[in-house]
Design an enzyme around this catalytic site. Structure first.
Site, PDB file in Angstrom:
ATOM      1  N   ASP A   1     -26.529 -63.520  50.325  1.00  0.00           N
ATOM      2  CA  ASP A   1     -25.215 -63.757  50.913  1.00  0.00           C
ATOM      3  C   ASP A   1     -25.144 -63.162  52.315  1.00  0.00           C
ATOM      4  O   ASP A   1     -24.545 -63.735  53.218  1.00  0.00           O
ATOM      5  CB  ASP A   1     -24.118 -63.122  50.047  1.00  0.00           C
TER       6      ASP A   1
ATOM      7  N   TYR B   1     -26.821 -65.377  54.796  1.00  0.00           N
ATOM      8  CA  TYR B   1     -25.976 -66.550  55.013  1.00  0.00           C
ATOM      9  C   TYR B   1     -24.810 -66.193  55.941  1.00  0.00           C
ATOM     10  O   TYR B   1     -24.514 -66.906  56.897  1.00  0.00           O
ATOM     11  CB  TYR B   1     -25.463 -67.061  53.661  1.00  0.00           C
TER      12      TYR B   1
ATOM     13  N   LYS C   1     -17.534 -86.991  30.587  1.00  0.00           N
ATOM     14  CA  LYS C   1     -16.284 -87.308  31.270  1.00  0.00           C
ATOM     15  C   LYS C   1     -15.632 -85.982  31.637  1.00  0.00           C
ATOM     16  O   LYS C   1     -15.167 -85.235  30.775  1.00  0.00           O
ATOM     17  CB  LYS C   1     -15.370 -88.118  30.366  1.00  0.00           C
TER      18      LYS C   1
ATOM     19  N   CYS D   1       6.762 -51.149   7.729  1.00  0.00           N
ATOM     20  CA  CYS D   1       7.152 -49.886   7.084  1.00  0.00           C
ATOM     21  C   CYS D   1       8.447 -49.308   7.624  1.00  0.00           C
ATOM     22  O   CYS D   1       8.926 -48.303   7.117  1.00  0.00           O
ATOM     23  CB  CYS D   1       6.025 -48.858   7.232  1.00  0.00           C
TER      24      CYS D   1
ATOM     25  N   CYS E   1       2.371 -46.617   6.824  1.00  0.00           N
ATOM     26  CA  CYS E   1       2.459 -48.061   7.024  1.00  0.00           C
ATOM     27  C   CYS E   1       1.354 -48.769   6.242  1.00  0.00           C
ATOM     28  O   CYS E   1       0.180 -48.480   6.418  1.00  0.00           O
ATOM     29  CB  CYS E   1       2.336 -48.356   8.514  1.00  0.00           C
TER      30      CYS E   1
HETATM   31  S1  IVH Z   1     -15.979 -93.833  35.935  1.00  0.00           S
HETATM   32  C1  IVH Z   1     -14.093 -97.781  37.208  1.00  0.00           C
HETATM   33  N1  IVH Z   1     -17.189 -91.617  35.214  1.00  0.00           N
HETATM   34  O1  IVH Z   1     -11.893 -90.572  34.137  1.00  0.00           O
HETATM   35  C2  IVH Z   1     -14.602 -96.585  36.523  1.00  0.00           C
HETATM   36  N2  IVH Z   1     -14.825 -91.610  35.390  1.00  0.00           N
HETATM   37  O2  IVH Z   1     -10.093 -92.667  32.853  1.00  0.00           O
HETATM   38  C3  IVH Z   1     -14.045 -95.365  37.080  1.00  0.00           C
HETATM   39  N3  IVH Z   1     -13.797 -89.428  34.954  1.00  0.00           N
HETATM   40  O3  IVH Z   1     -10.081 -91.633  36.885  1.00  0.00           O
HETATM   41  C4  IVH Z   1     -14.300 -94.125  36.363  1.00  0.00           C
HETATM   42  N4  IVH Z   1     -15.661 -88.346  34.541  1.00  0.00           N
HETATM   43  O4  IVH Z   1     -11.233 -89.425  37.095  1.00  0.00           O
HETATM   44  C5  IVH Z   1     -16.008 -92.222  35.469  1.00  0.00           C
HETATM   45  N5  IVH Z   1     -18.364 -89.701  34.636  1.00  0.00           N
HETATM   46  C6  IVH Z   1     -17.216 -90.312  34.890  1.00  0.00           C
HETATM   47  C7  IVH Z   1     -15.995 -89.630  34.819  1.00  0.00           C
HETATM   48  C8  IVH Z   1     -14.815 -90.320  35.073  1.00  0.00           C
HETATM   49  C9  IVH Z   1     -14.362 -88.268  34.637  1.00  0.00           C
HETATM   50  C10 IVH Z   1     -12.371 -89.696  35.105  1.00  0.00           C
HETATM   51  C11 IVH Z   1     -12.031 -90.330  36.413  1.00  0.00           C
HETATM   52  C12 IVH Z   1     -11.229 -91.546  36.105  1.00  0.00           C
HETATM   53  C13 IVH Z   1     -10.860 -91.365  34.681  1.00  0.00           C
HETATM   54  C14 IVH Z   1     -10.819 -92.704  34.013  1.00  0.00           C
END
Ligand code: IVH
Length: 678
Positions: A41, A44, A124, A419, A440
């Site tokens: 750090d 950097y 996701k 108690c 207690c």
């Molecule tokens: S693809 C047209 N990939 O989920 C396809 N979405 O319900 C667009 N999200 O608004 C989405 N991880 O914010 C995609 N690996 C992923 C994702 C992802 C999270 C979220 C994204 C999107 C929402 C869709």
């Protein structure tokens, strides 16, 4: 590290700046995208300092893609709009295996596919969807999803995020490129951020998603710059050229240009592989460093995607298979004080049962009163409940908009719900505690085991299994009941026979002849360990004066500070406890008188005041020493003061002492007094 000299000419500055930017960008990429830094750090920081110094001297050489621009810009009054030429769509959801198989069947039917389809599986991420536009490789605009067609322009904020490249790295950068992805706060960063906010007296965030959203929605991007945001890229929007034939090939190019692409993304052939992938991520969910709320399956081949097309809201080539939610909202039916084995009383919310993360939750801890006040949870409130991993469910926030008008703040009861003894929160402690340690029932097993332990009353053979039986069968409610046990009762317990019952009764009888320090320690008064018990016995000589002592008198005992004094005084003020002590004495518990030998109390009756800094010992040490010899230490000088001990920089107490003719000792004088009379 000495700072290097500034370049001599503007041209030299321009060259050095270009070098520094590239070098710093490279280190940023290694640190924030690859998680594998090459330099410390401090090194950097030295590079950054050099860059800032040159930019300060030649401000017109500052470019929008300079690393210096990540610190944020002065606040804006509002966010502008961003129009999405390629709409930011949503995803259809699958809630069970059947939904996912149906999705795959529809894909195969539309494509006229015989065998399995190749998918890409992605976590996701539970954050905020963003689009970021690059023109000739330089970041020019960033926007939120909004309604999918128009979002908010948060360019200044996104520039501060270190895992977002300000300029693309490497070769073959398209003229126009929009990347799409998710902004998140990683779990460990979230914990640190909340801890920091708590320490600063700020409101904590309920979950990483809210923290990420709040951080991006700052009008002052300098504040965003202080938040630990991470951007994961998962696709492209507008692009001036084709980037490949498949989704996974595009992700590889995005990686090469310096974006962070999630390392759990896999190419999966057919549905079996997809289901395995889902189950595996579900299993490993807790060990991932970011929150995920599902798994996205996307058709990999771009031509196939084109043939599948879109519905009004979502692509037909992708689906989100949801994981069980970690968070749910429900209503607080009641708040119940729950007494633990050590007497600590925890407010626990009684909830309308709700499913969280696959488990039905109907109780959640509120930890202590500070926590409850901070979150301001009230009976009748609608709250967010969160369950992560094996952790106890927790209320993370109140939806105040849904608060009933008559909801009143909850307060800790004054008396223990188990108690009836006094409930007290000692200074400097977070927990409220039941003061009825000896009576207690919630604390019974713990209190009796402590009472019987080797360094307390030393009752041989009274182990946990036996104490649990005695307490469960209500044969023993307080330590005094131990001495009333009869042979037949004890012999009737599990794992006990005639012989062991004899032994236990003999041990009980022996234990009655104890010492005052052991007895005091055995009572289990909070903060009173063996040493304090010893000091109390030496100072007061017998039990009665200790039971009658005020907090002011108790702090005169060496090692006893205000918190301990408070604990002792409240313990003996509790009638239940006094009653048990009376019974113990009546049962024959006794000790030899403790001699308060005058030799150990040479300073009895003398009052000291300490002022200034002592060189050889702390003021606390000096105070303990004086008190150990029977002297009293007070805070201010009066006619009653016998000695003023003045260290370095003594201040006004010295003047006062001189005025009143009080004897003034320097440190050596005090040592002589303490030492000579020892
Ligand atoms: S693809 C047209 N990939 O989920 C396809 N979405 O319900 C667009 N999200 O608004 C989405 N991880 O914010 C995609 N690996 C992923 C994702 C992802 C999270 C979220 C994204 C999107 C929402 C869709």
């Amino acid at each position: 590290m000495a700072d290097p000299a500034l370049p001599e000419t503007e041209n030299a500055a321009r060259e050095r700046l270009a070098e520094l930017r590239e070098e710093i960008d490279g280190h940023n990429h290694r640190y924030y995208v690859l998680d594998s830094p090459l330099i410390s750090d401090a090194e950097y920081d030295a590079l950054m300092r050099e860059l800032l110094a040159i930019e300060e001297r030649w401000p017109h050489l500052v470019t929008p893609d300079s690393p210096s621009q990540r610190v944020g810009a002065p606040p804006a009054s509002a966010f502008g709009e961003v129009h999405h030429a390629v709409p930011m769509l949503s995803l259809d959801n699958a809630f069970d295996e059947q939904d996912l198989l149906d999705f795959d069947r529809r894909v195969r039917e539309r494509l006229g596919h015989q065998g399995g389809v190749r998918y890409v599986g992605e976590p996701k991420l539970d954050g905020l969807s963003l689009t970021i536009r690059y023109q000739d490789g330089v970041l020019v605009q960033a926007g939120t999803r909004g309604d999918g067609r128009t979002g908010e322009d948060i360019t200044a904020n996104v520039r501060t995020v270190r895992s977002v490249p300000l300029r693309l790295r490497g070769q073959g950068v398209p003229e126009t490129l929009e990347v799409r992805g998710e902004m998140v706060i990683r779990k460990r960063d979230f914990e640190a951020l909340n801890a920091q906010r708590l320490a600063a007296g700020l409101k904590t965030f309920a979950n990483p998603r809210n923290a990420a959203a709040g951080s991006l929605r700052q009008l002052d991007s300098r504040e965003t710059a202080r938040r630990p945001l991470t951007f994961f890229t998962f696709g492209v929007g507008v692009c001036s050229e084709s980037l490949g034939d498949s989704h996974h090939a595009i992700l590889q190019r995005l990686t090469a240009w310096g974006f962070r692409v999630n390392d759990q993304i896999r190419v999966l052939d057919g549905m079996d592989a997809c289901l395995d992938y889902y189950r595996d991520l579900l299993d490993r969910r807790d060990s991932l460093d970011y929150e995920i709320d599902g798994v996205v399956f996307k058709v990999d081949e771009l031509q196939a995607r084109e043939r599948l097309g879109f519905t009004a809201r979502a692509p037909r080539w992708a689906i989100a298979y949801k994981l069980p939610a970690r968070e749910a909202t429900t209503r607080v039916r009641d708040i119940i004080p729950s007494v633990g084995r050590t007497g600590a009383i925890t407010p626990v919310a009684d909830l309308e049962p709700v499913e969280v993360g696959g488990v039905t939750v109907s109780r959640a801890t509120l930890h202590n009163m500070d926590e409850l006040r901070r979150k301001d949870v009230r009976v009748g409130d609608t709250v967010m409940v969160r369950r992560a991993g094996d952790v106890i469910p927790e209320i993370t926030g109140v939806i105040t908009e849904r608060r009933p008008p008559d909801a009143t703040p909850w307060d800790m009861p004054k008396h223990c719900p188990v108690c009836g003894s006094e409930v007290l929160r000692l200074d400097e402690e977070a927990d409220h505690r039941c003061q009825g340690g000896l009576v207690c029932s919630a604390q019974r097993v713990g209190a009796i085991l402590h009472f019987a332990s080797r360094r307390a009353m030393d009752i041989d053979g009274l182990g946990e299994k036996i104490v649990e039986q005695l307490v469960d069968r209500e044969l023993v409610r307080t330590p005094a009941d131990l001495f009333r046990l009869e042979h037949a009762t004890v012999a009737g317990l599990e794992r006990m026979g005639d012989r062991s019952a004899d032994n236990l009764l003999a041990a009980l009888s022996r234990a009655k002849a104890t010492s005052l320090p052991r007895f005091l320690y055995a009572l289990g008064i909070r903060h009173v360990g063996e040493v304090t018990a010893q000091r109390l016995a030496e100072h007061f000589g017998d039990l009665e004066p200790i039971m009658a002592a005020s907090e002011e008198e108790l702090v005169q005992v060496p090692d006893v500070g205000p918190v301990v004094a408070q604990a002792i005084a409240h313990f003996f003020a509790e009638p239940h406890n006094r009653d048990v002590i009376r019974q113990l004495l009546a049962a024959g518990v006794r000790w030899p008188v403790v001699h308060r030998s005058p030799r150990t109390q040479p300073l009895a009756g003398k009052t000291f005041v300490l002022t200034g800094t002592l060189a050889g010992m702390s003021r606390d040490q000096a105070r303990n020493r004086i008190q150990a010899l029977g002297g009293k230490v007070t805070g201010s000088v009066s006619r009653k003061t016998d000695y003023l001990v003045a260290g370095e920089s003594p201040g006004s107490k010295l003047d006062k002492a001189r005025e009143l003719g009080v004897t003034v000792l320097d440190e050596a004088g005090m040592r002589a007094l303490l030492g000579a009379e020892d």
